[in-house]
Design an enzyme around this catalytic site. Structure first.
Site, PDB file in Angstrom:
ATOM      1  N   ASP A  20       6.164  29.660 -31.601  1.00 58.65           N
ATOM      2  CA  ASP A  20       7.239  30.146 -32.456  1.00 58.65           C
ATOM      3  C   ASP A  20       6.812  29.865 -33.896  1.00 58.65           C
ATOM      4  O   ASP A  20       5.990  28.978 -34.147  1.00 58.65           O
ATOM      5  CB  ASP A  20       8.530  29.402 -32.117  1.00 58.65           C
ATOM      6  N   CYS A  34       3.289   1.827   2.889  1.00 61.56           N
ATOM      7  CA  CYS A  34       4.584   1.157   2.782  1.00 61.56           C
ATOM      8  C   CYS A  34       5.591   2.066   2.074  1.00 61.56           C
ATOM      9  O   CYS A  34       6.749   2.172   2.485  1.00 61.56           O
ATOM     10  CB  CYS A  34       4.446  -0.160   2.020  1.00 61.56           C
ATOM     11  N   CYS A  54       0.844  -1.181   0.000  1.00 67.15           N
ATOM     12  CA  CYS A  54       0.000   0.000   0.000  1.00 67.15           C
ATOM     13  C   CYS A  54       0.888   1.243   0.000  1.00 67.15           C
ATOM     14  O   CYS A  54       2.106   1.156   0.138  1.00 67.15           O
ATOM     15  CB  CYS A  54      -0.935   0.011   1.213  1.00 67.15           C
TER      16      CYS A  54
END
Length: 747
Positions: free
Chosen positions: A442, A25, A22
């Site tokens: 650009d 952890c 999980c």
């Protein structure tokens, strides 16, 4: 686990982590690694990988030992090799499936027996309670062992996780059942092991809860594991486009050669059905090339001698001989994989907030469960009811969905972008795209292809051949697209350009030098005037006429007088008009930022349909224009391709670089477009927005679910078995919602 520690390159180390169940952890491992001097770590639960910074050379073993002291396994991750994590994921999924199968096969008859015997007391037989206990024992011990193991590991290291809640719930439910059965058995005639009070006057000892809860949790983890693997597959699909060997053509013979041994300049042969192993130029043959996996373009491209091809694309219906121009990590495929890999490691700001929440959430929930159980006891409720409500709080509060809400969506979103030719460098780019309200383009090399050709030479004091030869010599040292067009035209007519003395490049303006002993200047009108050259009215009239058509002009002066006006023409990039139209439809303001004259820039701007045109912008002024827009309250995305765009790309809220641009531009950008079609910019914005929307939906669901469910459980309105099923479903829904991003379609 045996690990091999290769030499550490630089200060960043990647570790494959084993044993995480999980997000708590992941937080525990981060804290453990963070205790090393000067070390910072980020652990991604979704990808099961840790990125550790601040280590010295040879300190990889120290980091691995620190992870192992936290109760997990670790191995140094080899770039480009996901075999370890793939094996770990497959092993985890197989183990979960095996435990789930056993738990389900035993839980079904356990629940059936308790329900039937509860409703039909006459069918009860001596020892039926013991039979139910025997059915439950394998479920709450062997099948639930992953939860118990994680809990014991956490206790040793004074930490908690989601598994702590599941383990506590199973142990408390089963323990209470044994207590009720063997120590304090009920004497009421309707006594049974089941779901609560029945018409026969039965009481519950929750064996079914212990078994059913574990089964539902295993089912949720199993489907979550499969879904997470499918999410990771989206990213790994990029790496799967590569090949390990190439057919190298040498001395008229083909030899099978490991890809790592192919060098720039080698000629490789690709037959129909084969993938191009390098970035290069076709020297012989013709074929259709499927570039969809690399650029998102659905229509195969007809390719012949002189055309460029990129690694990872698929050759169809022909044989090609390709000269390798880029190999190894320099190929576009390798760069795509590196960008995608880096993106999945990094955490979004919202995920860091979620991590902080979950790190304190579990111990708080345990405290709340104890308070709830005590409150019910103090209020006069039976012990079984108090324990049931406490267990329901433990189970329903499991924030697994919260830990998965952000990383799974990011992983799928970044992977899907890679498949569409949009490389998103990290979650910060996704977050920035959600705020963008202005897109600045650009012109040369971005809105246009940047592949200019010389279309006209108007002369005044010399002939066309002399003007072209002089201009070609001056521009030979420049890499600007205009210079390239002039040099190509001169080279095609005269061959190698003549020598230049005292050459000076004027950034964004042109160049000057001595050619054949004569002082020459080529570039914009402003450059000529700055050097004392007078631009006569008849010259200005020619310039205005050429620029009115959208062409770009440069002036050539020789010995202080205008000698010629050279006209170069560019073409719009495919999809440029549609891209601008779609961006405006999304409510975004579009701006063209160009170094060309007002007339030329306005002509291109009108053709593509931008909202605003800003012309005569020098390279070092582009970032300033972006800053001014931001100062006005706009969130700006800058789309560019060259060195002169790098500062603006880095300054903008979101920098988007086209892959044909320079390495500097791509390093400065947050998103890289690898498709020729400029509509990929729209894909980048839309996919980013959809990913952010998915993350928000996931978080709303995860937070809302816990906020709403905990009071229900505390009030005794939620059976622990239902709580377990709902919690497992919550995680599955979050991952499934994230996987919907895989269906995002290209523009």
């Amino acid at each position: 686990m045996t690990t091999t520690t290769p030499p550490l390159v630089g200060e960043r180390l990647e570790l494959d982590i084993g044993g995480m169940t999980c997000s708590a952890c992941a937080n525990a491992i981060e804290r453990k690694l963070g205790k090393l001097d000067g070390v910072t770590a980020s652990v991604n639960f979704a990808t099961e990988r840790a990125t550790v910074s601040g280590l010295g050379p040879g300190d990889a073993s120290t980091a691995i030992a620190q992870v192992e002291r936290a109760g997990y396994t670790a191995a140094v991750h080899t770039p480009g090799d996901d075999a370890w994590s793939a094996r770990a994921a497959e092993t985890r999924t197989t183990t979960l499936r095996r435990r789930l199968t056993v738990a389900a096969l035993l839980t079904i008859p356990l629940c059936d027996v308790t329900i039937i015997l509860a409703l039909v007391p006459a069918w009860r037989f001596p020892g039926w309670q013991a039979l139910c206990v025997l059915l439950a024992v394998p479920i709450v011990t062997w099948a639930a062992w992953p939860f118990h193991r994680a809990t014991l590991r956490g206790l040793r290291h004074r930490s908690t996780s989601m598994d702590t809640l599941v383990s506590l719930g199973a142990v408390v439910s089963f323990g209470w059942a044994l207590w009720t059965l063997f120590v304090d058995p009920a004497t009421t005639p309707g006594y049974w092991l089941g779901f609560g009070t029945t018409p026969a006057g039965a009481d519950s000892i929750y064996l079914d809860v212990a078994a059913g809860m574990v089964t539902f949790q295993l089912a949720g983890r199993y489907f979550e594991s499969r879904s997470r693997r499918r999410a990771a597959d989206v990213l790994e699909a990029i790496g799967d486009l590569g090949v390990t060997e190439a057919q190298v053509l040498a001395d008229g013979e083909e030899r099978t050669t490991p890809l790592g041994a192919v060098r720039v300049g080698d000629h490789v042969v690709v037959r129909p059905g084969g993938r191009v192993p390098v970035d290069g130029t076709v020297t012989d043959g013709a074929a259709s090339v499927d570039t969809s996996a690399m650029t998102g373009e659905s229509v195969p491209v007809d390719t012949a001698a002189g055309d460029r091809v990129i690694g990872g694309t698929l050759v169809q219906g022909g044989r090609l001989v390709i000269r390798a121009d880029a190999v190894g990590t320099r190929t576009r495929l390798a760069q795509m994989a590196a960008v995608a890999d880096d993106a999945q490691r990094r955490k979004a700001a919202v995920q860091r907030t979620v991590d902080r929440v979950t790190s304190v959430f579990v111990p708080v929930v345990i405290g709340v469960a104890v308070v709830v159980a005590a409150g019910w006891l103090i209020g006069g409720a039976p012990v079984g009811t108090a324990i049931a409500n406490g267990v329901a709080v433990l189970i329903i509060a499991c924030p697994c969905a919260l830990g998965l809400a952000t990383p799974t969506a990011l992983m799928v979103g970044v992977g899907r972008g890679g498949q569409l030719g949009v490389l998103i460098k990290g979650p910060d780019a996704l977050e920035a795209s959600g705020r963008v309200d202005t897109v600045v383009f650009d012109k040369t090399g971005t809105l246009t292809t940047g592949r200019m050709t010389l279309t006209a030479i108007d002369t005044f004091s010399t002939d066309a051949d002399t003007a072209l030869a002089t201009a070609g010599a001056l521009e030979a040292a420049s890499e600007h697209p205009i210079a390239t067009a002039v040099t190509a035209a001169a080279g095609g007519r005269f061959g190698t350009p003549g020598p230049v003395e005292d050459f000076v490049a004027h950034a964004g303006l042109g160049a000057s030098g001595s050619v054949g002993g004569r002082r020459c200047v080529i570039g914009r009108r402003a450059l000529l005037e700055d050097t004392g050259v007078v631009v006569a009215a008849r010259v200005a009239a020619v310039v205005a006429e050429r620029e009115a058509s959208g062409a770009t002009v440069v002036l050539l002066a020789v010995d202080g007088a205008v000698a010629a006006v050279l006209t170069v023409q560019d073409t719009l990039r495919p999809g440029a008009v549609e891209a601008v139209t779609q961006l405006r439809a999304l409510g975004l303001r579009t701006v063209l930022l160009s170094g060309d004259s007002e007339t030329t820039a306005a002509a291109v701007g009108a053709e593509v349909g931008v909202d605003e045109v800003i012309a005569r912008v020098l390279p070092d002024e582009k970032a300033g224009h972006v800053e001014r827009m931001q100062a006005d309250g706009h969130h700006v995305a800058m789309v560019g391709d060259g060195v002169n765009d790098s500062a603006a790309l880095a300054t903008a809220t979101l920098g988007i670089a086209v892959v044909q641009g320079t390495d500097i531009a791509m390093k400065a950008a947050d998103v890289i477009i690898v498709r020729e079609d400029l509509r990929a910019v729209v894909d980048a914005v839309q996919l980013s927005r959809r990913t952010l929307r998915t993350i928000r939906v996931n978080l709303v669901w995860a937070f809302g679910y816990n906020i709403a469910a905990i009071p229900l459980a505390a009030a005794g309105l939620l059976n622990p078995l239902i709580a377990a099923a709902a919690m497992a479903l919550s995680s599955t829904l979050v991952v499934s919602n994230s996987l919907r991003l895989r269906s995002y379609g290209r523009s």
